[in-house]
Design an enzyme around this catalytic site. Structure first.
Site, PDB file in Angstrom:
ATOM      1  N   PRO A 191     -28.579  15.992  50.186  1.00 29.80           N
ATOM      2  CA  PRO A 191     -27.435  16.737  50.729  1.00 29.80           C
ATOM      3  C   PRO A 191     -27.681  17.093  52.195  1.00 29.80           C
ATOM      4  CG  PRO A 191     -28.144  17.640  48.603  1.00 29.80           C
ATOM      5  CD  PRO A 191     -29.191  16.668  49.032  1.00 29.80           C
ATOM      6  N   LEU A 192     -26.676  16.924  53.030  1.00 32.81           N
ATOM      7  CA  LEU A 192     -26.827  17.207  54.451  1.00 32.81           C
ATOM      8  C   LEU A 192     -27.151  18.675  54.708  1.00 32.81           C
ATOM      9  CD1 LEU A 192     -24.001  15.045  56.079  1.00 32.81           C
ATOM     10  CD2 LEU A 192     -26.463  14.631  56.081  1.00 32.81           C
ATOM     11  N   CYS A 193     -26.633  19.568  53.838  1.00 28.98           N
ATOM     12  CA  CYS A 193     -26.914  20.987  54.046  1.00 28.98           C
ATOM     13  C   CYS A 193     -28.401  21.277  53.860  1.00 28.98           C
ATOM     14  CB  CYS A 193     -26.076  21.839  53.097  1.00 28.98           C
ATOM     15  SG  CYS A 193     -26.333  21.456  51.345  1.00 28.98           S
ATOM     16  N   THR A 194     -29.043  20.557  52.927  1.00 26.09           N
ATOM     17  CA  THR A 194     -30.485  20.730  52.725  1.00 26.09           C
ATOM     18  C   THR A 194     -31.256  20.227  53.934  1.00 26.09           C
ATOM     19  OG1 THR A 194     -30.259  20.531  50.324  1.00 26.09           O
ATOM     20  CG2 THR A 194     -32.443  20.130  51.259  1.00 26.09           C
ATOM     21  N   GLU A 245     -30.540  22.797  56.930  1.00 20.27           N
ATOM     22  CA  GLU A 245     -30.829  24.224  56.835  1.00 20.27           C
ATOM     23  C   GLU A 245     -32.135  24.547  56.109  1.00 20.27           C
ATOM     24  OE1 GLU A 245     -27.452  25.971  54.992  1.00 20.27           O
ATOM     25  OE2 GLU A 245     -26.030  25.208  56.486  1.00 20.27           O
TER      26      GLU A 245
END
Length: 531
Positions: free
Chosen positions: A296-299, A302
């Protein structure tokens, strides 16, 4: 009537081995017919071959399989020297892929007696290939000696560091990299012919899609040494598209091209035999392949928690931010070094260790470390199955072999069920429609069907060789356009259940759809009512 013809006419429920023997018999009859027409003496009629290299006993082990019978032979096997003659002169085998598995396949097939082999590969040789792809060399002929691999690799790396990266590739050959940068297929073909006298290997340096579909019809057996699901799916569609079916739904044996597929991933590997129209095709068992790992790009942005997260952040996010408009090339060492450096900085920022250059290459290129012994085991299995299909010297593998090297020498063979509704190998994907449906509405139904999603864009429809509607060329489209408003049932001659052939530029082969018209009173088509 020939004995094998009698079996084909009278056996309705047969074993996998019997079907393979029937395919072998069909080819043998074709070969005998060609020999009768040509009446050319063979140069390989003797039971022993002396190729001038003093290796007159090269084929001794093959002869032990082909010149005598046994308890494990396939149905219809008849031992004799003509079998090896057929391997040398008549069988044409296509190997797709000349990498780690492909090099082993070429060697094994050539030493198994196959005299005419073609090989396709689109790649060139990289220095990283040399630890397992043994047909490729790093020492020039002028040296006349073998240099230790680690010493040569060190020499290359030190020399490359002294020059600009943009010209390092041009120095590779002058620094002792004899084959680096050359097409894999061409080098592999030349090296096999150099070592195995009497074999002809024809290279094709191109993509498999670059070849016309008819090219693949020239081979009796196709063997895959690929590392791509997409490429496997393409070849599977090609060979399944060759199959023609009888009125009762049984495949015409003369149109079948057996496919032997091998694959490796680290210490794991598989081999399978696909007989289009009879056994499950590649598409029938796509569930065997796990989905590709994604993050996931959020992982990544961030909360990175692993070295892979740092590497993918530099690859997917930071590259686009810092090097706007520049295309990332995974094969460019400078680009890969940049990703590695940025991943190291990100790892330091989040206290993540274990980021190495080799790991960076593996994550970005989705590389699983290749094990030479795994390639050897799988290639040997594929070559043996190819020999079995060609000669029936032994019963064939029951579809699928799985190898797990981490569990010791662990092999198992398992059968898989054929998907009767497979859109690739089925004699007809079932589709039920109303009796009053027009050809135009039938085409619209195909485009909306979820089974054909992304496979159809502008389908053309034919029935028993008659063009019902053709999207191109323009002259045929104009000629068949009036049929769009005709009822499909009438265009099919009143048959309430039959197969339509669908062609589309997105399809590799032919999509066969078995149309069944619903029973009951005909409905009124409101679009044409009152006309």
């Amino acid at each position: 009537m020939h004995r094998w013809e009698y079996h084909i006419c009278n056996i309705h429920v047969v074993t996998f081995e019997t079907l393979t023997w029937m395919l072998h018999s069909t080819f043998c009859l074709q070969r005998l017919s060609m020999a009768d027409q040509q009446q050319q003496p063979s140069s390989l009629l003797s039971s022993r071959i002396d190729d001038g290299s003093g290796m007159e006993n090269r084929w001794r082990d093959i002869e032990r399989l082909l010149l005598r019978s046994g308890n494990l032979v396939g149905p219809g096997f008849e031992p004799g020297p003509e079998l090896r003659e057929a391997l040398q002169n008549d069988f044409r085998v296509l190997v797709i892929g000349a990498g780690g598995l492909g090099c082993e396949l070429l060697k094994d097939l050539a030493l198994s007696g196959f005299g005419h082999i073609d090989v396709i590969d689109m790649d060139t040789i990289d220095v990283s290939n040399l630890n397992r792809q043994f047909l490729f060399r790093i020492v020039t002929q002028s040296f006349h000696l073998l240099i230790d691999f680690s010493h040569t690799l060190h020499y290359y790396l030190v020399s490359a560091a002294k020059h600009e990266q943009s010209v390092a590739g041009s120095h590779a050959l002058r620094l002792g990299m004899q084959d680096v940068g050359k097409p894999k297929s061409e080098v592999a073909a030349a090296r096999v012919m150099q070592r195995v006298k009497g074999v002809t290997v024809i290279p094709h340096f191109c993509k498999i899609e670059d070849k016309d579909i008819a090219f693949y019809k020239d081979f009796q057996i196709i063997v895959l040494g690929l590392d791509s699901l997409e490429a496997r799916c393409y070849i599977n569609s090609v060979i399944c598209g060759f199959v023609e079916y009888e009125e009762d739904g049984s495949p015409d044996l003369s149109t079948i091209k057996p496919l032997v597929d091998g694959g490796t991933e680290g210490f794991k590997g598989h081999a399978r035999v696909i007989i289009p129209g009879i056994t499950p095709c590649f598409h029938c068992s796509l569930w065997l392949f796990p989905p590709q790992i994604t993050f996931p790009l959020c992982t990544l942005a961030e909360t990175p928690r692993s070295p892979a997260h740092c590497i993918e952040y530099a690859h997917l996010i930071q590259w686009g931010q810092d090097r706007i408009g520049e295309y990332f090339d995974a094969d460019n060492p400078e680009h890969m070094k940049w990703i590695y450096d940025q991943a190291l900085k990100r790892g330091e920022q989040f206290n993540i260790s274990g980021i190495t250059y080799s790991l960076t290459q593996g994550v970005v290129k989705n590389i699983v470390p290749a094990i030479a012994s795994t390639n050897a085991v799988v290639a040997a299995t594929c070559a043996l199955e190819t020999l079995k299909i060609a000669t029936m010297c032994s019963t064939g593998m029951d579809i699928y072999m799985q190898y797990t090297g981490t569990e010791g020498i662990y092999l198992r063979t398992v059968p898989h069920d054929k998907d009767r509704n497979c859109i690739i190998c089925s004699p007809g994907v079932p589709l039920e429609v109303d009796k009053s449906i027009t050809l135009q509405k039938f085409i619209d139904t195909l485009l909306k069907d979820s089974r054909f999603k992304l496979k159809l864009s502008k389908p053309s429809v034919s029935y028993h060789g008659n063009n019902l509607y053709m999207q191109a060329p323009a002259v045929l489209e104009e000629m068949t356009r009036p049929n769009l408003q005709e009822q499909l049932l009438r265009l099919m001659g009143g048959e309430t259940s039959d197969v339509l052939n669908i062609n589309d530029r997105r399809l590799t082969g032919v999509l066969r759809v078995r149309v069944t018209f619903r029973e009951g009173a005909d409905t009124i088509d409101m679009d044409t009512a009152g006309t």
